[in-house]
Write an enzyme that holds these catalytic residues in place. Structure first.
Site, mmCIF file in Angstrom:
data_model
loop_
_atom_site.group_PDB
_atom_site.id
_atom_site.type_symbol
_atom_site.label_atom_id
_atom_site.label_comp_id
_atom_site.label_asym_id
_atom_site.label_seq_id
_atom_site.Cartn_x
_atom_site.Cartn_y
_atom_site.Cartn_z
ATOM 1 N N HIS A 44 -6.551 1.180 5.504
ATOM 2 C CA HIS A 44 -6.125 2.584 5.383
ATOM 3 C C HIS A 44 -5.632 3.102 6.732
ATOM 4 O O HIS A 44 -6.303 2.926 7.764
ATOM 5 C CB HIS A 44 -7.305 3.472 4.962
ATOM 6 C CG HIS A 44 -7.838 3.202 3.596
ATOM 7 N ND1 HIS A 44 -7.488 3.954 2.495
ATOM 8 C CD2 HIS A 44 -8.718 2.281 3.139
ATOM 9 C CE1 HIS A 44 -8.141 3.505 1.424
ATOM 10 N NE2 HIS A 44 -8.886 2.491 1.794
ATOM 11 N N HIS A 85 -6.946 -4.172 1.973
ATOM 12 C CA HIS A 85 -6.026 -3.124 2.423
ATOM 13 C C HIS A 85 -6.644 -2.387 3.587
ATOM 14 O O HIS A 85 -7.863 -2.223 3.660
ATOM 15 C CB HIS A 85 -5.657 -2.162 1.292
ATOM 16 C CG HIS A 85 -6.826 -1.644 0.519
ATOM 17 N ND1 HIS A 85 -7.490 -2.397 -0.427
ATOM 18 C CD2 HIS A 85 -7.477 -0.467 0.572
ATOM 19 C CE1 HIS A 85 -8.477 -1.696 -0.932
ATOM 20 N NE2 HIS A 85 -8.510 -0.519 -0.337
HETATM 21 P P1 5GP Z 1 -10.560 1.580 -1.360
HETATM 22 O O1 5GP Z 1 -11.501 2.610 -1.918
HETATM 23 O O2 5GP Z 1 -10.546 0.315 -2.206
HETATM 24 O O3 5GP Z 1 -10.763 1.300 0.090
HETATM 25 O O4 5GP Z 1 -9.126 2.227 -1.444
HETATM 26 C C1 5GP Z 1 -8.292 2.150 -2.541
HETATM 27 C C2 5GP Z 1 -7.184 3.163 -2.314
HETATM 28 O O5 5GP Z 1 -6.093 2.823 -3.126
HETATM 29 C C3 5GP Z 1 -7.591 4.595 -2.664
HETATM 30 O O6 5GP Z 1 -7.370 5.416 -1.524
HETATM 31 C C4 5GP Z 1 -6.679 4.949 -3.833
HETATM 32 O O7 5GP Z 1 -6.240 6.288 -3.779
HETATM 33 C C5 5GP Z 1 -5.512 3.995 -3.638
HETATM 34 N N1 5GP Z 1 -4.859 3.552 -4.872
HETATM 35 C C6 5GP Z 1 -5.463 3.074 -5.993
HETATM 36 N N2 5GP Z 1 -4.532 2.717 -6.903
HETATM 37 C C7 5GP Z 1 -3.319 2.962 -6.327
HETATM 38 C C8 5GP Z 1 -1.959 2.782 -6.781
HETATM 39 O O8 5GP Z 1 -1.688 2.328 -7.890
HETATM 40 N N3 5GP Z 1 -0.976 3.132 -5.896
HETATM 41 C C9 5GP Z 1 -1.248 3.630 -4.664
HETATM 42 N N4 5GP Z 1 -0.198 3.943 -3.874
HETATM 43 N N5 5GP Z 1 -2.509 3.829 -4.204
HETATM 44 C C10 5GP Z 1 -3.518 3.492 -5.027
#
Ligand code: 5GP
Ligand code: ZN
Length: 135
Positions: free
Chosen positions: A101, A99
């Site tokens: 951001h 993903h």
């Molecule tokens: P990472 O730390 O893996 O780069 O980012 C994961 C992101 O996914 C975090 O910003 C977290 O808030 C978001 N996130 C985790 N679970 C969900 C979900 O079920 N729905 C949405 N919309 N965001 C999520």
């Protein structure tokens, strides 16, 4: 990936607040936003991270990031914009589905997305250059 939450969200099996969708991607609002409008670009096909992501999808994600960031910056009156993409637990990745951001930034928003600059030496820089370029 049947147990991947972002596969389910990207493919519409779990509802999300969607800002954009096409055949290959869905863009959703993050549930724990760093700032107002923090969104995530999700490819619909599973890849755990950048290293597993097909090059064509990587190109598509960046093109979409440019389109979304341009639109969101204007619509949300943001003062700046961060693109952040984490790979591996050591880098802060918490969901193992690639993903990207999209984080609108506002003057005085109090977020700390930038790093603390460290120090290096010419020897270290040369050793990194060799490791990367002569591998
Ligand atoms: P990472 O730390 O893996 O780069 O980012 C994961 C992101 O996914 C975090 O910003 C977290 O808030 C978001 N996130 C985790 N679970 C969900 C979900 O079920 N729905 C949405 N919309 N965001 C999520
Ligand atoms: Zn997935």
């Amino acid at each position: 990936m049947s147990d991947c939450i972002f596969c389910k969200i990207a493919n519409g099996e779990i509802p999300s607040t969607t800002l954009y969708e096409d055949e290959k991607f869905r863009v959703i609002l993050d549930l724990g936003p760093a700032t107002k409008g923090h969104a995530l670009i999700l490819p619909k096909s599973h890849a755990a991270d950048l290293f597993e992501l097909p090059e064509e999808t990587a190109c598509g994600a960046m093109a979409l990031a440019k389109k979304m960031a341009t639109r969101m910056k204007e619509a949300l009156h943001a003062d700046g914009f961060n693109l952040v993409q984490n790979n591996g637990a050591a880098a802060g990745q918490t969901v193992s589905h690639f993903h990207l951001h999209l984080i609108p930034r506002y003057e005085g928003d109090g977020q700390h997305i930038l790093w603390n600059p460290g120090t290096t030496t010419p020897e270290e820089m040369e050793s990194v250059r060799k490791a990367v370029c002569e591998a």
